[in-house]
Design a protein around this motif. Sequence first.
Motif, PDB file in Angstrom:
ATOM      1  N   MET A 143       0.841  -1.209   0.000  1.00 35.36           N
ATOM      2  CA  MET A 143       0.000   0.000   0.000  1.00 35.36           C
ATOM      3  C   MET A 143       0.871   1.252   0.000  1.00 35.36           C
ATOM      4  N   SER A 144       2.002   1.177   0.715  1.00 36.33           N
ATOM      5  CA  SER A 144       2.907   2.327   0.725  1.00 36.33           C
ATOM      6  C   SER A 144       3.607   2.489  -0.621  1.00 36.33           C
ATOM      7  N   ALA A 145       3.966   1.372  -1.238  1.00 38.50           N
ATOM      8  CA  ALA A 145       4.663   1.424  -2.518  1.00 38.50           C
ATOM      9  C   ALA A 145       3.778   1.965  -3.623  1.00 38.50           C
ATOM     10  N   TYR A 146       2.477   1.672  -3.554  1.00 35.56           N
ATOM     11  CA  TYR A 146       1.540   2.097  -4.596  1.00 35.56           C
ATOM     12  C   TYR A 146       0.580   3.152  -4.067  1.00 35.56           C
ATOM     13  N   ALA A 147       1.135   4.127  -3.324  1.00 33.69           N
ATOM     14  CA  ALA A 147       0.294   5.190  -2.779  1.00 33.69           C
ATOM     15  C   ALA A 147      -0.391   5.994  -3.876  1.00 33.69           C
ATOM     16  N   ASP A 148       0.195   5.993  -5.083  1.00 34.79           N
ATOM     17  CA  ASP A 148      -0.401   6.739  -6.199  1.00 34.79           C
ATOM     18  C   ASP A 148      -1.496   5.943  -6.905  1.00 34.79           C
ATOM     19  N   MET A 149      -1.736   4.707  -6.457  1.00 36.99           N
ATOM     20  CA  MET A 149      -2.786   3.861  -7.040  1.00 36.99           C
ATOM     21  C   MET A 149      -3.622   3.308  -5.891  1.00 36.99           C
ATOM     22  N   GLN A 150      -4.561   4.122  -5.403  1.00 33.66           N
ATOM     23  CA  GLN A 150      -5.329   3.790  -4.208  1.00 33.66           C
ATOM     24  C   GLN A 150      -6.031   2.430  -4.339  1.00 33.66           C
ATOM     25  N   GLY A 151      -5.897   1.624  -3.270  1.00 34.07           N
ATOM     26  CA  GLY A 151      -6.563   0.324  -3.253  1.00 34.07           C
ATOM     27  C   GLY A 151      -5.839  -0.761  -4.007  1.00 34.07           C
ATOM     28  N   SER A 152      -4.629  -0.458  -4.479  1.00 34.84           N
ATOM     29  CA  SER A 152      -3.888  -1.447  -5.257  1.00 34.84           C
ATOM     30  C   SER A 152      -3.015  -2.284  -4.336  1.00 34.84           C
ATOM     31  N   TYR A 153      -3.589  -3.341  -3.837  1.00 34.58           N
ATOM     32  CA  TYR A 153      -2.810  -4.299  -3.062  1.00 34.58           C
ATOM     33  C   TYR A 153      -3.470  -5.670  -3.213  1.00 34.58           C
ATOM     34  N   TRP A 154      -2.659  -6.714  -3.029  1.00 35.03           N
ATOM     35  CA  TRP A 154      -3.152  -8.076  -3.177  1.00 35.03           C
ATOM     36  C   TRP A 154      -3.917  -8.504  -1.921  1.00 35.03           C
ATOM     37  N   ARG A 155      -5.131  -9.078  -2.139  1.00 32.33           N
ATOM     38  CA  ARG A 155      -5.899  -9.597  -1.010  1.00 32.33           C
ATOM     39  C   ARG A 155      -5.298 -10.924  -0.551  1.00 32.33           C
ATOM     40  N   GLU A 156      -5.526 -11.238   0.719  1.00 39.68           N
ATOM     41  CA  GLU A 156      -4.890 -12.413   1.315  1.00 39.68           C
ATOM     42  C   GLU A 156      -5.259 -13.716   0.610  1.00 39.68           C
ATOM     43  N   PRO A 157      -6.510 -13.990   0.247  1.00 41.45           N
ATOM     44  CA  PRO A 157      -6.817 -15.248  -0.451  1.00 41.45           C
ATOM     45  C   PRO A 157      -6.061 -15.386  -1.774  1.00 41.45           C
ATOM     46  N   THR A 158      -5.871 -14.255  -2.454  1.00 36.82           N
ATOM     47  CA  THR A 158      -5.153 -14.281  -3.730  1.00 36.82           C
ATOM     48  C   THR A 158      -3.688 -14.657  -3.525  1.00 36.82           C
ATOM     49  N   ILE A 159      -3.067 -14.068  -2.507  1.00 38.52           N
ATOM     50  CA  ILE A 159      -1.668 -14.382  -2.208  1.00 38.52           C
ATOM     51  C   ILE A 159      -1.527 -15.845  -1.811  1.00 38.52           C
ATOM     52  N   ARG A 160      -2.457 -16.342  -1.003  1.00 36.87           N
ATOM     53  CA  ARG A 160      -2.398 -17.749  -0.589  1.00 36.87           C
ATOM     54  C   ARG A 160      -2.528 -18.682  -1.796  1.00 36.87           C
ATOM     55  N   ARG A 161      -3.407 -18.331  -2.723  1.00 37.76           N
ATOM     56  CA  ARG A 161      -3.580 -19.149  -3.927  1.00 37.76           C
ATOM     57  C   ARG A 161      -2.285 -19.190  -4.741  1.00 37.76           C
ATOM     58  N   LEU A 162      -1.645 -18.032  -4.853  1.00 43.50           N
ATOM     59  CA  LEU A 162      -0.397 -17.941  -5.606  1.00 43.50           C
ATOM     60  C   LEU A 162       0.703 -18.773  -4.948  1.00 43.50           C
ATOM     61  N   MET A 163       0.788 -18.717  -3.620  1.00 42.88           N
ATOM     62  CA  MET A 163       1.811 -19.483  -2.915  1.00 42.88           C
ATOM     63  C   MET A 163       1.562 -20.981  -3.016  1.00 42.88           C
ATOM     64  N   ASN A 164       0.304 -21.381  -3.049  1.00 47.46           N
ATOM     65  CA  ASN A 164      -0.007 -22.807  -3.197  1.00 47.46           C
ATOM     66  C   ASN A 164       0.358 -23.324  -4.578  1.00 47.46           C
TER      67      ASN A 164
END
Length: 507
Positions: free
Chosen positions: A23-44
């Motif tokens: 969220m800090s890295a993409y402060a210029d793109m509000q709401g641009s962050y990965w949701r937890e279920p999406t990250i878990r799916r990617l890691m699996n």
Amino acid sequence: MAETIEIRQLTAEDYLDLKESMMSAYADMQGSYWREPTIRRLMNLFPEGQIAVTVNEKVVGCALSIIVDYEKYGDNHTYEQITGYYTFNTHDPKGDTLYGIEVFVHPDFRGKRLARRLYDARKNLCERLNLQGIVAGGRIPSYEKYADQLTPREYIEKVRDKEIYDPTLTFQFSNDFLVKKILKNYLPNDVPSQGFATLLQWFNIYYEKDIDTIRYQKSTVRIGLVQWQMRDYRNLEGFLQQVEFFVDAVSDYGSDFVVFPELFNAPLMAEFNQLDQAGAIRGVAKYTEAIREEFLRHAVAYNVNIITGSMPIVMEEQLYNISYLCRRDGTYDHYIKIHPTPSEVSAWGIKGGNEIKVFDTDCGKIGIQICYDVEFPEPARILAEQGMQILFVPFLTDTQHAYNRVRFCAQARAVENECYVAIAGCVGNLPKVNNMDLQYAQSCVLTPSDFAFPVTGVKADATPNTEMVVIADVDLVLLKELHAFGSVQTKKDMRHDLYGVVWKGEQ
């Protein structure tokens, strides 16, 4: 307090730190962050492809990736399409390309080269998985400042030329990525980039397509050079016994190649001393095919590829100076000297050949040039452009001046073409053979000039004017690294827009 930095695989427990950093890295793109279920799916799906960087055990950045069969998507795709609309069902463990879907570092931790560490880890993963390269869509976040003045292409060119700094694209260029294409609407909500993105590509120089582990081409190649003593062999049988002695000796060291010198069968000319010079060399030419057959038999029997030096041969009533490559699989090729020396022409009437080509072997692509040929840079450049990795140069020189011409030019060929050059010559004298009185040689294996190679550019060399063999190992992987990462890259930096080498001979 000293900071502890670690690169490791992302875990589910890292999510809260990951979200805060993103969220800090993409402060210029509000709401641009990965949701937890999406990250878990990617890691699996692909756990080793999700890489985190931590500072004092806190995740402050990451690099997320999938593997794709790139032909299915090609160069015209959007971020949603390549990620399967964030389901990652596009991930294919049997694919050929590592696709980078995310890289970021928390703004408070920039300037510590953390992103470079993430990229290096991703490159290492690509190499380890034997994928052909990395592809990613890159933002150009500073473009909005120039959109009314520059097209995306013009903007990218100015960033490449360091006239403009772009925090993302400048970094990509410094990490050896190339811009393959400009993408429209890759991330439609990316206002700073005006909806444009760069399609970036990094090539894995170690990639091997369809590796056959049985016939896998080795990376370290052992070369054996024969520094041949000219002497009276009385007859063909005595000459061939000495040939086999050297093939046997060099093969005992596990060599992949054995190299003989130019016109090393000249002692057989003593049989024809009653003839004039042209008649004598044509007389000895009658043995060439028989000698080639012996070499071919030795190549198979001793399991070594043989560069047969060179010998005179008569074809269609014309005299040539020919060298053979006898492979250890029982096949052979030949190369005819293109540039006869003035004395070869005046004394013997030797004609020049009109063909050059790279030869495939089980130890890479090689070229052959005979003595005077190596003093002309253009043919070697053509061989290099065809993928030559090792250039073999059988030579015969009478004086140290003549030898140095061959030696210095061979060294230049190694540097300018980023390849190895192995030269093998004759020593001693032949008092009973006309036009073959004295020989001077110091056979050697020469390298390019960069940190991975000997500072002198000499891998190994012989004692001057002494009959002996030289055994040296050369690493073909170092050539790949030189082509891609060398201090200077002569092959890559040629100004093809200004000059080039054109082959006009018969092919």
